[in-house]
Design an enzyme around this catalytic site. Structure first.
Site, PDB file in Angstrom:
ATOM      1  CD  GLU A 121      -2.838  -1.266   2.339  1.00  0.00           C
ATOM      2  OE1 GLU A 121      -2.239  -1.637   3.368  1.00  0.00           O
ATOM      3  OE2 GLU A 121      -4.059  -1.027   2.302  1.00  0.00           O
ATOM      4  CD  GLU A 141      -3.294  -6.515   3.710  1.00  0.00           C
ATOM      5  OE1 GLU A 141      -3.299  -7.214   2.666  1.00  0.00           O
ATOM      6  OE2 GLU A 141      -2.733  -5.415   3.766  1.00  0.00           O
TER       7      GLU A 141
HETATM    8  N1  T1G Z   1       4.396  -8.237  11.692  1.00  0.00           N
HETATM    9  C1  T1G Z   1       5.182  -8.613  12.723  1.00  0.00           C
HETATM   10  N2  T1G Z   1       6.025  -9.660  12.660  1.00  0.00           N
HETATM   11  C2  T1G Z   1       6.070 -10.340  11.516  1.00  0.00           C
HETATM   12  C3  T1G Z   1       5.270 -10.012  10.395  1.00  0.00           C
HETATM   13  C4  T1G Z   1       4.402  -8.893  10.516  1.00  0.00           C
HETATM   14  N3  T1G Z   1       3.609  -8.502   9.519  1.00  0.00           N
HETATM   15  N4  T1G Z   1       5.539 -10.879   9.405  1.00  0.00           N
HETATM   16  C5  T1G Z   1       6.463 -11.715   9.887  1.00  0.00           C
HETATM   17  N5  T1G Z   1       6.776 -11.397  11.147  1.00  0.00           N
HETATM   18  C6  T1G Z   1       7.757 -12.074  12.026  1.00  0.00           C
HETATM   19  C7  T1G Z   1       7.405 -13.530  12.260  1.00  0.00           C
HETATM   20  O1  T1G Z   1       6.496 -13.663  13.344  1.00  0.00           O
HETATM   21  C8  T1G Z   1       8.756 -14.144  12.555  1.00  0.00           C
HETATM   22  O2  T1G Z   1       9.071 -13.821  13.878  1.00  0.00           O
HETATM   23  C9  T1G Z   1       9.702 -13.319  11.662  1.00  0.00           C
HETATM   24  O3  T1G Z   1       8.982 -12.114  11.336  1.00  0.00           O
HETATM   25  C10 T1G Z   1      10.072 -14.023  10.375  1.00  0.00           C
HETATM   26  O4  T1G Z   1       8.859 -14.443   9.720  1.00  0.00           O
HETATM   27  C11 T1G Z   1      -3.061  -1.786   6.985  1.00  0.00           C
HETATM   28  C12 T1G Z   1      -2.166  -3.671   8.726  1.00  0.00           C
HETATM   29  C13 T1G Z   1       7.051 -11.810   5.330  1.00  0.00           C
HETATM   30  C14 T1G Z   1       6.648 -13.782   3.827  1.00  0.00           C
HETATM   31  O5  T1G Z   1       0.290 -10.875   6.439  1.00  0.00           O
HETATM   32  O6  T1G Z   1       3.804 -13.726   5.197  1.00  0.00           O
HETATM   33  O7  T1G Z   1      -0.358  -4.858   6.371  1.00  0.00           O
HETATM   34  O8  T1G Z   1       9.223 -16.119  14.762  1.00  0.00           O
HETATM   35  O9  T1G Z   1       9.230 -16.909   9.959  1.00  0.00           O
HETATM   36  O10 T1G Z   1       9.166 -17.530   6.187  1.00  0.00           O
HETATM   37  O11 T1G Z   1      -3.236  -3.347   5.275  1.00  0.00           O
HETATM   38  O12 T1G Z   1       6.354 -13.714   7.554  1.00  0.00           O
HETATM   39  O13 T1G Z   1      11.269 -14.844  14.154  1.00  0.00           O
HETATM   40  O14 T1G Z   1       9.910 -14.174  16.132  1.00  0.00           O
HETATM   41  O15 T1G Z   1       7.366 -15.959   8.543  1.00  0.00           O
HETATM   42  O16 T1G Z   1      10.814 -15.674   5.605  1.00  0.00           O
HETATM   43  C15 T1G Z   1      -0.020  -8.173   6.100  1.00  0.00           C
HETATM   44  C16 T1G Z   1       2.837 -11.911   7.071  1.00  0.00           C
HETATM   45  C17 T1G Z   1      -0.118  -7.525   7.429  1.00  0.00           C
HETATM   46  C18 T1G Z   1       2.650 -10.813   6.102  1.00  0.00           C
HETATM   47  C19 T1G Z   1       8.387 -13.885   5.660  1.00  0.00           C
HETATM   48  N6  T1G Z   1       1.217  -8.892   6.074  1.00  0.00           N
HETATM   49  N7  T1G Z   1       4.195 -12.422   6.981  1.00  0.00           N
HETATM   50  O17 T1G Z   1       8.344 -15.286   5.728  1.00  0.00           O
HETATM   51  O18 T1G Z   1       9.763 -15.712   7.828  1.00  0.00           O
HETATM   52  S1  T1G Z   1      -1.618  -6.686   7.572  1.00  0.00           S
HETATM   53  C20 T1G Z   1       1.284 -10.217   6.234  1.00  0.00           C
HETATM   54  C21 T1G Z   1       4.556 -13.331   6.079  1.00  0.00           C
HETATM   55  C22 T1G Z   1      -1.339  -5.123   6.989  1.00  0.00           C
HETATM   56  C23 T1G Z   1      -2.461  -3.004   6.383  1.00  0.00           C
HETATM   57  C24 T1G Z   1      -2.422  -4.150   7.339  1.00  0.00           C
HETATM   58  C25 T1G Z   1       5.923 -13.919   6.227  1.00  0.00           C
HETATM   59  C26 T1G Z   1       6.988 -13.332   5.255  1.00  0.00           C
HETATM   60  P1  T1G Z   1       9.916 -14.797  14.798  1.00  0.00           P
HETATM   61  P2  T1G Z   1       8.740 -15.862   9.033  1.00  0.00           P
HETATM   62  P3  T1G Z   1       9.577 -16.126   6.290  1.00  0.00           P
END
Ligand code: T1G
Length: 708
Positions: A121, A141
């Site tokens: 975004e 999301e």
């Molecule tokens: N926020 C906080 N921590 C996150 C995170 C996030 N969005 N994504 C990953 N982590 C942490 C995860 O818990 C882990 O922590 C570490 O990062 C490595 O992740 C308004 C509000 C990016 C493809 O849904 O899909 O944007 O275990 O083990 O396999 O619209 O993480 O090491 O303590 O998964 O390389 C939308 C979710 C949010 C993305 C990486 N975003 N993340 O994968 O590593 S909503 C998502 C992923 C939003 C707005 C709204 C994957 C990854 P720890 P990992 P990975």
């Protein structure tokens, strides 16, 4: 040359600001680099720093254009999941992005790694987007039960059209650079140096008026294409709210100005954030990341595994071989004779041909993977393997014989795993020198597709072997859950109780189609009787016959499946089982229903009708009660591990967060009431889990046991 201007957190931005945004200039271009490990989430400090930096740049005469990029492995994974469910703190991401869009100086976003959610975004607010060759972008999301909440549902359709936008928002899928370019989601793919090319792009825009997506009209959609996409989203939503809200919001981008669409989106975002569906999905996201973290394994280095031996090339063995080949391992596939080996190879080839036909892989990939496969009938060659997995016939005698053979062939350091789904691991471990290198790797069929892997820890399994299995699970891209040894491990043990409860209801007046319909309405992809028909009733029959001699005569047992098998009703493959199959379509069969009714009456139990809700409650209680026993006995480390197993291996609806999470949502007191009724009715077949009673007495919850 670049010259460092400031780092957020240094003197000019005040002491309190953590260093989450590095700022420097390349000539007239100011570069803002988000630096918030591990994934540059758009946490409050990042939003604040970015807003301040963009605002400050407006009044700096030496800055004529802006580039926003990310440090480390990824641009940003979007909203900070650890902030979800808490009161939102200013500045809000939509406001930051609006400010970026309104910038009088052109803003270019450089996407690398993953640009997800809020990260995507931010790019939509910028005036141009450039992506690294291997970059991925998406709005995932929906996978957390949410929608983009910072303008994504309103700006994306204005950029790439409503049909493609709805597709991306409702599926949450990530797209690579080529597809992003084709869709018009990016303006360029970096040839070589993303940063330098982004700066060049920004420089080229200096002095020009910048278009704002929010002021643009969404291009009209071809009505049929739009309707087809809406139908697809509705069809695939299957009870999930977020994809359906996506249709509504993307539609609004066609008719309403951004100034109305955006607040509507924000409202929907918070409604979803507070929904049980989003809580369930967020619970699973965190559970997946916690599952591999065991205090006793901290600091244990996994062994290096490259060459894997798979013994047995049946359905399971060939699927396991493909799973390892796909992850880049070298695989030796062993069968007893040439004919069986050839049949196994045909299976492996069949799986790859299917992957090609569905476009998942190309011919070169297939050849490269098969080049790592060594089929053989010579057991002796297994000595070269780092890990050997047996996937042979499910019979203790046969497995023990194999273990004895392996004991003579393999060095005491080779890891040995069994893919058994029921059998006790201890006698197999006893048959081996150095039993600490022995464990279970329980794959689910088809093994190269199903996400779940149960890692079964026997009494003497070493920490090193477990850590290695977890590392293998990660490399295979599986969701790996550690289970202790018990009949059926976590998943099949719960499944047995779930099925038994369904059969008990048949004896009390329910029909297979009613139970299936209730469980499908609950969110299971297929009801339990339809699933049995798919798997084949003869398997359960054979097992029942095997166990008949040792079955406790006082135990509640439902023999209906025996009657069906005696009539040749082996399930879908026979064209009839619990249902009859007409051209592949399942239809309830009056013959089965009268057979069920006759048996039920003969039991002398009171017959009555069941509501869908009652069926769901009884099934859920049976699962949760067994799950609580499994946690109480230490077979699973956490309730969340039970949730991961049921969701990823058994079709439990992910938006309910798994049975244990769902039970917390319903209230454990209610579950205990139903469990006590069940115990009173089912006699020896059911007892209330002590842990469940303890939690209710202490007003605790399963969530409290998850830690993390
Ligand atoms: N926020 C906080 N921590 C996150 C995170 C996030 N969005 N994504 C990953 N982590 C942490 C995860 O818990 C882990 O922590 C570490 O990062 C490595 O992740 C308004 C509000 C990016 C493809 O849904 O899909 O944007 O275990 O083990 O396999 O619209 O993480 O090491 O303590 O998964 O390389 C939308 C979710 C949010 C993305 C990486 N975003 N993340 O994968 O590593 S909503 C998502 C992923 C939003 C707005 C709204 C994957 C990854 P720890 P990992 P990975």
């Amino acid at each position: 040359m670049s010259n460092e201007l400031s780092a957020a957190g240094e003197a000019d931005l005040g002491e309190a600001m953590p260093e989450v945004l590095r700022v420097w200039r390349d000539g007239e271009v100011a570069v803002f680099e988000i630096d918030n490990p591990p994934v540059n989430a758009t946490s409050q400090s990042v939003r604040r720093a970015l807003l301040d930096a963009v605002q400050r740049a407006q009044s700096e005469p030496e800055t004529k254009a802006l580039v926003i990029c990310g440090a480390g492995r990824t641009f940003t994974a979007g909203g900070d999941i650890s902030e979800f469910g808490k009161p939102p703190r200013e500045p809000h991401l939509p406001d930051v992005i609006n400010r970026i869009e309104e910038s009088a100086k052109p803003v270019v976003v450089a996407w690398h790694g993953t640009a997800l959610g809020g990260g995507c975004e931010i790019g939509l607010g910028a005036h141009k987007r450039i992506i690294a060759k291997d970059g991925l972008v998406g709005l995932p999301e929906v996978k957390l039960g949410l929608l983009p909440g910072a303008g994504g549902t309103q700006r994306l359709p204005r950029l790439i059209g409503p049909v493609a936008a709805l597709d991306l928002i409702a599926t949450g899928r990530m797209v690579g650079a080529e597809e992003a370019l084709r869709l018009g989601l990016v303006d360029a793919i970096a040839r070589d140096d993303l940063r330098a090319e982004a700066i060049e792009l920004a420089r080229g825009l200096i002095g020009q008026m910048q278009p704002r997506l929010s002021l643009r009209n969404t291009p009209a959609a071809e009505p049929e294409a739009w309707q087809a996409m809406v139908d697809k989203v509705n069809r695939e939503a299957r009870g999930r709210m977020a994809p359906q809200r996506a249709i509504e919001l993307v539609s609004q981008s066609l008719t309403l100005p951004f100034s109305i669409g955006q607040p509507n989106e924000r409202r929907a975002f918070f409604e979803l954030m507070n929904s049980e569906q989003s809580r369930g999905l967020r619970h699973l996201f965190l559970a997946e990341r916690e599952a591999g973290k065991r205090p006793e394994l901290a600091g244990v280095t996994p062994r290096d595994v490259r060459q894997v031996g798979v013994i047995g090339a049946g359905t399971m063995g060939s699927g396991i071989a493909v799973a390892f080949l796909d992850a880049g391992y070298k695989v030796m596939l062993i069968e007893a004779d040439d004919a069986a080996l050839q049949a196994g190879l045909d299976r492996v080839n069949g799986l790859y041909l299917r992957s090609i036909r569905s476009g998942r892989i190309d011919e070169n990939t297939r050849l490269a993977r098969l080049a790592n496969l060594a089929p053989t009938t010579e057991m002796g060659r297994l000595a070269a393997c780092d890990l050997v997995i047996e996937a042979i016939f499910e019979d203790m005698g046969v497995k023990l014989e194999l273990m004895k053979k392996l004991a003579g062939l393999l060095s005491a350091s080779t890891l040995i795993a069994t893919n058994t789904s029921y059998l006790d691991l201890e006698p197999m471990a006893d048959a081996l020198p150095a039993p600490e290198r022995f464990l279970g790797l329980h794959f689910f069929s088809p093994a190269h597709v199903m996400k779940l892997l149960e890692i079964v820890r026997a009494r003497r399994t070493s920490h090193e072997a477990l850590a290695t299995a977890l590392a293998i699970g990660r490399k295979l891209k599986k969701i790996a859950v550690i289970s202790g040894v018990c009949e059926g491990f976590i998943g099949n043990r719960i499944l047995a109780k779930f099925r038994a409860q369904c059969e008990f209801m048949l004896e009390e007046g329910a029909l297979p189609r009613e139970i299936d319909a209730a469980m499908e309405a609950f969110g299971l992809a297929m009801g339990p009787f339809a699933v049995q028909d798919l798997a084949g009733l003869d398997i359960a029959w054979a097992r029942r016959k095997r166990l008949a001699a040792t079955r406790d005569p006082n135990e509640r047992d439902v023999p209906i499946v025996d009657r069906l098998c005696e009539l040749g009703r082996f399930g879908q493959k026979a064209g009839k089982g619990w249902y009859t199959y007409e051209n592949g379509r399942r239809v309830p069969d009056p013959a089965v229903e009268s057979l069920v009714r006759a048996h039920a009456t003969a039991t002398g139990r009171r017959q009555r009708s069941f509501s869908a809700q009652e069926i769901q409650n009884r099934v859920l209680t049976a699962m949760v009660n067994e799950g609580a026993k499994i946690v109480g006995e230490g077979i699973a480390a956490r309730p969340a591990d039970v949730d991961l197993v049921l969701v990823n291996g058994y079709g439990f609806p992910n938006w309910r967060g798994g049975p244990m999470h769902h039970a917390d949502m319903l209230g454990l007191a209610k579950i205990v009431v139903i469990a006590e009724e069940t115990a009173a009715r089912d006699g020896q077949a059911f007892s209330v889990a002590p842990l469940l009673k303890e939690l209710v007495a202490s007003q605790g919850s399963f969530a409290a046991l998850n830690g993390g």
